[in-house]
Design a protein around this motif. Structure first.
Motif, PDB file in Angstrom:
ATOM      1  N   SER A  21       0.691  -1.327  -0.107  1.00 34.46           N
ATOM      2  CA  SER A  21       0.062  -0.044   0.086  1.00 34.46           C
ATOM      3  C   SER A  21       0.840   1.308   0.071  1.00 34.46           C
ATOM      4  O   SER A  21       1.958   1.228   0.221  1.00 34.46           O
ATOM      5  CB  SER A  21      -0.765   0.145   1.121  1.00 34.46           C
ATOM      6  OG  SER A  21      -1.698  -1.218   1.219  1.00 34.46           O
ATOM      7  N   GLU A  22       0.249   2.271  -0.439  1.00 39.09           N
ATOM      8  CA  GLU A  22       0.828   3.695  -0.165  1.00 39.09           C
ATOM      9  C   GLU A  22       0.128   4.396   0.813  1.00 39.09           C
ATOM     10  O   GLU A  22      -1.216   4.330   1.115  1.00 39.09           O
ATOM     11  CB  GLU A  22       0.791   4.367  -1.498  1.00 39.09           C
ATOM     12  CG  GLU A  22       1.574   3.854  -2.602  1.00 39.09           C
ATOM     13  CD  GLU A  22       1.517   4.721  -3.886  1.00 39.09           C
ATOM     14  OE1 GLU A  22       1.355   5.745  -3.794  1.00 39.09           O
ATOM     15  OE2 GLU A  22       1.635   4.043  -4.919  1.00 39.09           O
ATOM     16  N   THR A  23       0.830   5.169   1.399  1.00 47.10           N
ATOM     17  CA  THR A  23      -0.043   6.249   2.757  1.00 47.10           C
ATOM     18  C   THR A  23       0.296   7.387   2.474  1.00 47.10           C
ATOM     19  O   THR A  23       1.390   7.908   2.116  1.00 47.10           O
ATOM     20  CB  THR A  23       0.342   5.720   4.020  1.00 47.10           C
ATOM     21  OG1 THR A  23       1.728   5.792   4.251  1.00 47.10           O
ATOM     22  CG2 THR A  23       0.027   4.464   4.354  1.00 47.10           C
ATOM     23  N   ILE A  24      -0.756   8.458   2.872  1.00 47.83           N
ATOM     24  CA  ILE A  24      -0.467   9.850   2.868  1.00 47.83           C
ATOM     25  C   ILE A  24      -0.510  10.265   4.269  1.00 47.83           C
ATOM     26  O   ILE A  24      -1.291   9.635   5.224  1.00 47.83           O
ATOM     27  CB  ILE A  24      -1.498  10.593   1.994  1.00 47.83           C
ATOM     28  CG1 ILE A  24      -1.552  10.259   0.787  1.00 47.83           C
ATOM     29  CG2 ILE A  24      -1.526  12.060   2.034  1.00 47.83           C
ATOM     30  CD1 ILE A  24      -0.630  10.410  -0.072  1.00 47.83           C
ATOM     31  N   HIS A  25       0.475  11.107   4.770  1.00 46.08           N
ATOM     32  CA  HIS A  25       0.608  11.728   6.284  1.00 46.08           C
ATOM     33  C   HIS A  25       0.671  13.101   6.021  1.00 46.08           C
ATOM     34  O   HIS A  25       1.254  13.755   5.367  1.00 46.08           O
ATOM     35  CB  HIS A  25       1.831  11.161   6.707  1.00 46.08           C
ATOM     36  CG  HIS A  25       1.988   9.475   6.819  1.00 46.08           C
ATOM     37  ND1 HIS A  25       1.560   8.884   7.879  1.00 46.08           N
ATOM     38  CD2 HIS A  25       2.175   8.763   5.724  1.00 46.08           C
ATOM     39  CE1 HIS A  25       1.798   7.548   7.656  1.00 46.08           C
ATOM     40  NE2 HIS A  25       2.057   7.542   6.071  1.00 46.08           N
ATOM     41  N   VAL A  26      -0.271  13.744   6.860  1.00 46.14           N
ATOM     42  CA  VAL A  26      -0.091  15.111   7.126  1.00 46.14           C
ATOM     43  C   VAL A  26       0.436  15.602   8.400  1.00 46.14           C
ATOM     44  O   VAL A  26      -0.182  15.210   9.713  1.00 46.14           O
ATOM     45  CB  VAL A  26      -1.506  15.827   7.126  1.00 46.14           C
ATOM     46  CG1 VAL A  26      -1.540  17.380   7.246  1.00 46.14           C
ATOM     47  CG2 VAL A  26      -2.330  15.513   5.667  1.00 46.14           C
ATOM     48  N   LEU A  27       1.668  16.157   8.241  1.00 49.86           N
ATOM     49  CA  LEU A  27       2.440  16.333   9.551  1.00 49.86           C
ATOM     50  C   LEU A  27       2.353  18.025   9.698  1.00 49.86           C
ATOM     51  O   LEU A  27       2.416  18.937   8.705  1.00 49.86           O
ATOM     52  CB  LEU A  27       3.902  16.132   9.439  1.00 49.86           C
ATOM     53  CG  LEU A  27       4.260  14.719   9.172  1.00 49.86           C
ATOM     54  CD1 LEU A  27       5.602  14.308   8.556  1.00 49.86           C
ATOM     55  CD2 LEU A  27       3.553  13.651  10.058  1.00 49.86           C
ATOM     56  N   SER A  28       2.048  18.507  10.963  1.00 47.60           N
ATOM     57  CA  SER A  28       1.999  19.840  11.254  1.00 47.60           C
ATOM     58  C   SER A  28       2.649  20.052  12.730  1.00 47.60           C
ATOM     59  O   SER A  28       2.719  19.410  13.638  1.00 47.60           O
ATOM     60  CB  SER A  28       0.547  20.517  11.231  1.00 47.60           C
ATOM     61  OG  SER A  28      -0.231  19.707  12.340  1.00 47.60           O
ATOM     62  N   ILE A  29       2.927  21.397  12.627  1.00 46.44           N
ATOM     63  CA  ILE A  29       3.784  21.900  13.755  1.00 46.44           C
ATOM     64  C   ILE A  29       3.506  23.280  13.941  1.00 46.44           C
ATOM     65  O   ILE A  29       3.489  24.038  13.017  1.00 46.44           O
ATOM     66  CB  ILE A  29       5.407  21.578  13.859  1.00 46.44           C
ATOM     67  CG1 ILE A  29       5.913  21.840  15.271  1.00 46.44           C
ATOM     68  CG2 ILE A  29       6.185  22.234  12.681  1.00 46.44           C
ATOM     69  CD1 ILE A  29       7.138  21.407  15.420  1.00 46.44           C
ATOM     70  N   LEU A  30       3.088  23.693  15.191  1.00 44.91           N
ATOM     71  CA  LEU A  30       2.941  25.318  15.315  1.00 44.91           C
ATOM     72  C   LEU A  30       4.419  25.860  15.481  1.00 44.91           C
ATOM     73  O   LEU A  30       5.373  25.345  16.253  1.00 44.91           O
ATOM     74  CB  LEU A  30       2.213  25.463  16.756  1.00 44.91           C
ATOM     75  CG  LEU A  30       1.833  26.801  16.922  1.00 44.91           C
ATOM     76  CD1 LEU A  30       0.991  27.563  15.649  1.00 44.91           C
ATOM     77  CD2 LEU A  30       1.177  26.991  18.365  1.00 44.91           C
ATOM     78  N   ASP A  31       4.581  26.705  14.440  1.00 44.40           N
ATOM     79  CA  ASP A  31       6.093  27.474  14.605  1.00 44.40           C
ATOM     80  C   ASP A  31       6.046  28.624  15.504  1.00 44.40           C
ATOM     81  O   ASP A  31       5.520  29.649  15.402  1.00 44.40           O
ATOM     82  CB  ASP A  31       6.259  28.133  12.992  1.00 44.40           C
ATOM     83  CG  ASP A  31       7.636  28.427  12.963  1.00 44.40           C
ATOM     84  OD1 ASP A  31       8.224  28.717  13.919  1.00 44.40           O
ATOM     85  OD2 ASP A  31       8.145  28.421  11.680  1.00 44.40           O
ATOM     86  N   VAL A  32       6.810  28.379  16.683  1.00 51.25           N
ATOM     87  CA  VAL A  32       7.030  29.212  17.981  1.00 51.25           C
ATOM     88  C   VAL A  32       7.794  30.608  17.333  1.00 51.25           C
ATOM     89  O   VAL A  32       7.356  31.691  17.605  1.00 51.25           O
ATOM     90  CB  VAL A  32       7.484  28.500  18.872  1.00 51.25           C
ATOM     91  CG1 VAL A  32       7.918  29.460  20.021  1.00 51.25           C
ATOM     92  CG2 VAL A  32       6.832  27.199  19.617  1.00 51.25           C
ATOM     93  N   ALA A  33       8.505  30.287  16.371  1.00 51.64           N
ATOM     94  CA  ALA A  33       9.440  31.542  15.921  1.00 51.64           C
ATOM     95  C   ALA A  33       8.364  32.536  15.322  1.00 51.64           C
ATOM     96  O   ALA A  33       8.488  33.759  15.325  1.00 51.64           O
ATOM     97  CB  ALA A  33      10.374  31.223  15.078  1.00 51.64           C
ATOM     98  N   ASP A  34       7.626  31.771  14.409  1.00 53.13           N
ATOM     99  CA  ASP A  34       6.551  32.757  13.778  1.00 53.13           C
ATOM    100  C   ASP A  34       5.668  33.513  14.732  1.00 53.13           C
ATOM    101  O   ASP A  34       5.326  34.775  14.572  1.00 53.13           O
ATOM    102  CB  ASP A  34       5.704  31.868  12.806  1.00 53.13           C
ATOM    103  CG  ASP A  34       6.401  31.693  11.310  1.00 53.13           C
ATOM    104  OD1 ASP A  34       7.397  32.215  11.269  1.00 53.13           O
ATOM    105  OD2 ASP A  34       5.817  30.853  10.681  1.00 53.13           O
TER     106      ASP A  34
END
Length: 168
Positions: free
Chosen positions: A67-80
């Protein structure tokens, strides 16, 4: 490595719904209605990519390494945040082709970047996307983005029923 041509679309995109067979989807998408050797090239919003990611990971858990998988990774950018920008997470969409993992990360892993409209092209050349269709009272199958049947001119129902999730 992302395909450098994925962001160039000479034809205006239409809104429709797509699926793969009747086992994967339906998902709302924007796409060039011109098929490419029998397949469509859909673009999805980030929210739809998140839905799609859950589905691909469930399929991988069921069917394993083919199979193939899709992943959505996110992080709140503290510097921004410190610089006075609104607290918006930074997002990366990753596609993993588990069947190619033994060949190395370059063959197995891709980062999918959004196009100029913030839409993500998922599975363009590798996945057999088709239009979701709806049935008119006479049983004619019509692609989702067309509001009426060419056969009897019936209008598309607003609610997606169980019989509307098949490809055309």
């Amino acid at each position: 490595m992302p395909d450098s041509n994925q962001h160039q679309r000479p034809t205006p995109l239409i809104e429709s719904r797509v699926c793969i067979d009747d086992s994967f989807g339906p998902f709302s998408a924007k796409l060039d209605p011109t098929d490419r050797e029998g397949y469509l090239t859909p673009f999805f919003t980030l929210d739809t990519v998140r839905e799609l990611a859950v589905c691909t990971q469930q399929l991988c858990a069921e069917y394993g390494r083919d199979s193939e998988t899709i992943h959505v990774l996110s992080i709140l950018d503290v510097a921004d945040s410190r610089a006075g920008h609104e607290d918006q997470p930074r997002v990366v969409v990753v596609q993993i082709r588990w069947q190619y993992l033994d060949e190395g990360a370059e063959s197995a892993v891709s980062i999918i970047e959004p196009n100029q409209d913030g839409l993500y092209q998922i599975g363009s050349d590798d996945w057999a996307w088709g239009f979701v269709t709806w049935s008119c009272p006479r049983g004619s199958q019509t692609p989702w983005h067309l509001p009426h049947c060419d056969c009897c001119h019936a209008l598309r129902p607003e609610v997606v029923g169980t019989d509307t999730a098949g490809p055309d």
